[in-house]
Design a protein around this motif. Structure first.
Motif, PDB file in Angstrom:
ATOM      1  N   GLY A  59       0.782  -1.228   0.000  1.00 18.63           N
ATOM      2  CA  GLY A  59       0.000   0.000   0.000  1.00 18.63           C
ATOM      3  C   GLY A  59       0.812   1.275   0.000  1.00 18.63           C
ATOM      4  N   LEU A  60       2.077   1.208  -0.394  1.00 15.05           N
ATOM      5  CA  LEU A  60       2.935   2.388  -0.418  1.00 15.05           C
ATOM      6  C   LEU A  60       2.891   3.060  -1.786  1.00 15.05           C
ATOM      7  N   GLU A  61       2.873   4.379  -1.793  1.00 10.12           N
ATOM      8  CA  GLU A  61       2.959   5.142  -3.040  1.00 10.12           C
ATOM      9  C   GLU A  61       4.422   5.194  -3.455  1.00 10.12           C
ATOM     10  N   VAL A  62       4.685   4.871  -4.708  1.00 14.66           N
ATOM     11  CA  VAL A  62       6.066   4.745  -5.157  1.00 14.66           C
ATOM     12  C   VAL A  62       6.217   5.306  -6.555  1.00 14.66           C
ATOM     13  N   GLY A  63       7.384   5.896  -6.822  1.00  8.06           N
ATOM     14  CA  GLY A  63       7.666   6.443  -8.133  1.00  8.06           C
ATOM     15  C   GLY A  63       8.186   5.382  -9.086  1.00  8.06           C
ATOM     16  N   ALA A  64       8.256   5.738 -10.361  1.00  7.03           N
ATOM     17  CA  ALA A  64       8.770   4.820 -11.372  1.00  7.03           C
ATOM     18  C   ALA A  64      10.285   4.690 -11.242  1.00  7.03           C
ATOM     19  N   PRO A  65      10.850   3.564 -11.711  1.00  4.28           N
ATOM     20  CA  PRO A  65      12.302   3.382 -11.644  1.00  4.28           C
ATOM     21  C   PRO A  65      13.051   4.461 -12.427  1.00  4.28           C
ATOM     22  N   VAL A  66      14.186   4.868 -11.893  1.00  2.42           N
ATOM     23  CA  VAL A  66      15.061   5.839 -12.550  1.00  2.42           C
ATOM     24  C   VAL A  66      16.482   5.265 -12.542  1.00  2.42           C
ATOM     25  N   PHE A  67      17.209   5.466 -13.641  1.00  4.87           N
ATOM     26  CA  PHE A  67      18.536   4.872 -13.814  1.00  4.87           C
ATOM     27  C   PHE A  67      19.601   5.965 -13.903  1.00  4.87           C
ATOM     28  N   ILE A  68      20.770   5.671 -13.338  1.00  4.42           N
ATOM     29  CA  ILE A  68      21.944   6.520 -13.513  1.00  4.42           C
ATOM     30  C   ILE A  68      23.093   5.621 -13.954  1.00  4.42           C
ATOM     31  N   PRO A  69      23.699   5.885 -15.116  1.00  2.00           N
ATOM     32  CA  PRO A  69      24.774   5.023 -15.618  1.00  2.00           C
ATOM     33  C   PRO A  69      25.907   4.854 -14.610  1.00  2.00           C
ATOM     34  N   PHE A  70      26.365   3.593 -14.461  1.00  2.00           N
ATOM     35  CA  PHE A  70      27.492   3.217 -13.610  1.00  2.00           C
ATOM     36  C   PHE A  70      27.220   3.482 -12.127  1.00  2.00           C
ATOM     37  N   VAL A  71      25.992   3.803 -11.792  1.00  3.01           N
ATOM     38  CA  VAL A  71      25.593   3.936 -10.390  1.00  3.01           C
ATOM     39  C   VAL A  71      24.521   2.905 -10.065  1.00  3.01           C
ATOM     40  N   GLY A  72      23.552   2.759 -10.960  1.00  2.00           N
ATOM     41  CA  GLY A  72      22.504   1.777 -10.755  1.00  2.00           C
ATOM     42  C   GLY A  72      21.141   2.347 -11.049  1.00  2.00           C
ATOM     43  N   ALA A  73      20.165   1.910 -10.280  1.00  2.00           N
ATOM     44  CA  ALA A  73      18.788   2.353 -10.450  1.00  2.00           C
ATOM     45  C   ALA A  73      18.102   2.322  -9.099  1.00  2.00           C
ATOM     46  N   TRP A  74      16.988   3.021  -9.006  1.00  2.00           N
ATOM     47  CA  TRP A  74      16.239   3.022  -7.758  1.00  2.00           C
ATOM     48  C   TRP A  74      14.813   3.454  -8.036  1.00  2.00           C
ATOM     49  N   ILE A  75      13.954   3.186  -7.062  1.00  2.00           N
ATOM     50  CA  ILE A  75      12.593   3.720  -7.093  1.00  2.00           C
ATOM     51  C   ILE A  75      12.419   4.607  -5.868  1.00  2.00           C
ATOM     52  N   GLN A  76      11.668   5.661  -6.029  1.00  2.00           N
ATOM     53  CA  GLN A  76      11.438   6.587  -4.921  1.00  2.00           C
ATOM     54  C   GLN A  76      10.197   6.177  -4.149  1.00  2.00           C
ATOM     55  N   LEU A  77      10.393   5.909  -2.854  1.00  3.21           N
ATOM     56  CA  LEU A  77       9.248   5.624  -1.995  1.00  3.21           C
ATOM     57  C   LEU A  77       8.648   6.940  -1.537  1.00  3.21           C
ATOM     58  N   LYS A  78       7.477   7.266  -2.067  1.00  2.23           N
ATOM     59  CA  LYS A  78       6.818   8.510  -1.666  1.00  2.23           C
ATOM     60  C   LYS A  78       6.177   8.370  -0.292  1.00  2.23           C
ATOM     61  N   ASP A  79       5.802   7.125   0.062  1.00  4.26           N
ATOM     62  CA  ASP A  79       5.339   6.805   1.410  1.00  4.26           C
ATOM     63  C   ASP A  79       6.398   5.938   2.067  1.00  4.26           C
ATOM     64  N   GLN A  80       6.868   6.344   3.231  1.00  5.40           N
ATOM     65  CA  GLN A  80       7.873   5.563   3.922  1.00  5.40           C
ATOM     66  C   GLN A  80       7.216   4.428   4.706  1.00  5.40           C
ATOM     67  N   PRO A  81       7.892   3.265   4.805  1.00  5.45           N
ATOM     68  CA  PRO A  81       7.349   2.151   5.593  1.00  5.45           C
ATOM     69  C   PRO A  81       7.100   2.575   7.037  1.00  5.45           C
ATOM     70  N   LEU A  82       6.027   2.069   7.612  1.00  2.00           N
ATOM     71  CA  LEU A  82       5.682   2.409   8.988  1.00  2.00           C
ATOM     72  C   LEU A  82       6.288   1.442   9.986  1.00  2.00           C
ATOM     73  N   ASN A  83       6.872   0.347   9.487  1.00  2.00           N
ATOM     74  CA  ASN A  83       7.506  -0.622  10.391  1.00  2.00           C
ATOM     75  C   ASN A  83       8.576  -1.402   9.634  1.00  2.00           C
ATOM     76  N   ALA A  84       9.415  -2.090  10.396  1.00  2.00           N
ATOM     77  CA  ALA A  84      10.534  -2.817   9.802  1.00  2.00           C
ATOM     78  C   ALA A  84      10.054  -4.001   8.970  1.00  2.00           C
ATOM     79  N   ASP A  85       8.896  -4.553   9.310  1.00  3.59           N
ATOM     80  CA  ASP A  85       8.362  -5.670   8.548  1.00  3.59           C
ATOM     81  C   ASP A  85       8.077  -5.242   7.110  1.00  3.59           C
ATOM     82  N   THR A  86       7.448  -4.085   6.942  1.00  2.00           N
ATOM     83  CA  THR A  86       7.167  -3.573   5.605  1.00  2.00           C
ATOM     84  C   THR A  86       8.455  -3.220   4.872  1.00  2.00           C
ATOM     85  N   GLU A  87       9.397  -2.615   5.578  1.00  2.00           N
ATOM     86  CA  GLU A  87      10.678  -2.266   4.961  1.00  2.00           C
ATOM     87  C   GLU A  87      11.395  -3.507   4.464  1.00  2.00           C
TER      88      GLU A  87
END
Length: 240
Positions: free
Chosen positions: A64-92
């Motif tokens: 149920g977390l709002e998340v952005g689309a994947p973004v890439f940076i050459p020779f660094v990798g890729a990531w997705i932006q979590l617009k909603d942060q996990p509320l507990n370690a289980d979700t993380e």
């Protein structure tokens, strides 16, 4: 790097901002990797990164977390932006596990396809996938391994420090220095972690069953990826 992030973030103001940010950064990464490794390997490698990030994306959406689309940076990798942060370690941990799990499946697919077709390219891609996903399972935040093992205790992150140091002496890289800088605040958090504080109990508190499930999944992935990365590396060495 900051300038590139600002440029990519500007796409959000466009109608197809997410698509442009993902597709544009993917093409940029393919072009950069192709300059060094050739376009076929570059395209395959970026697709493996995409599958890894989509694993995080799907896992986050399932929780149920709002998340952005994947973004890439050459020779660094890729990531997705979590617009909603996990509320507990289980979700993380669940979101953290999604990426390596999907990435491992994609790497296995490349491996078995390589064995069936005799493709050296697919074999090389499978090795890259195994290694990258294994690297991401270092038990230290901001690695995926740190997000997964946090459900056990943030103190587990301290075990990731010697792993990162050993990697630097084995293969010195500016990227490892950048990761160390990003990880330093979390190492301090691990040293200062007090499980009796109410905020820590609220975030990291979970059942023994969950801890065993995530711990077992983590160890199984690490073991599988380590064996596969070693064996495929030996296969590729035999081809030279």
């Amino acid at each position: 790097m900051k300038v590139l992030l600002l440029l990519l973030s500007g796409f959000k103001y466009l109608k197809f901002g997410k698509l442009l940010a993902t597709g544009g950064s993917m093409l940029l990464s393919v072009a950069a990797y192709a300059w060094v490794f050739g376009w076929r390997y570059a395209a395959g490698f970026v697709l493996l990164l995409l599958v890894h990030e989509l694993g995080h994306y799907v896992a986050a959406r399932q929780r149920g977390l709002e998340v952005g689309a994947p973004v890439f940076i050459p020779f660094v990798g890729a990531w997705i932006q979590l617009k909603d942060q996990p509320l507990n370690a289980d979700t993380e941990a669940y979101v953290g596990l999604g990426g390596p799990f999907a990435g491992t499946l994609a790497s296995l697919a490349c491996y078995f396809a390589a064995r069936d077709t005799g493709s050296d390219l697919l074999l090389a891609l499978s090795y890259a996938g195994f290694f990258i996903n294994l690297f991401n399972l270092i038990p230290l935040s901001p690695f995926d391994g740190g997000r997964i093992t946090a459900v056990l205790s943030p103190r587990v992150w301290l075990a990731g420090v010697p792993v990162l140091v050993a990697l630097f002496f084995w293969r010195p890289s500016p990227m490892l220095i950048l990761v160390a800088v990003l990880a330093f605040p979390n190492v301090v958090r691990a040293f200062k972690y007090d499980p009796t504080l109410p905020e820590n109990q609220a975030y990291y508190g979970t059942t023994l069953e969950n801890k065993l499930a995530y711990g077992s999944a983590y160890l199984a992935l690490v073991g599988l990826l380590a064996v596969m990365a070693h064996d495929v590396h030996e296969m590729l060495a035999g081809l030279r």
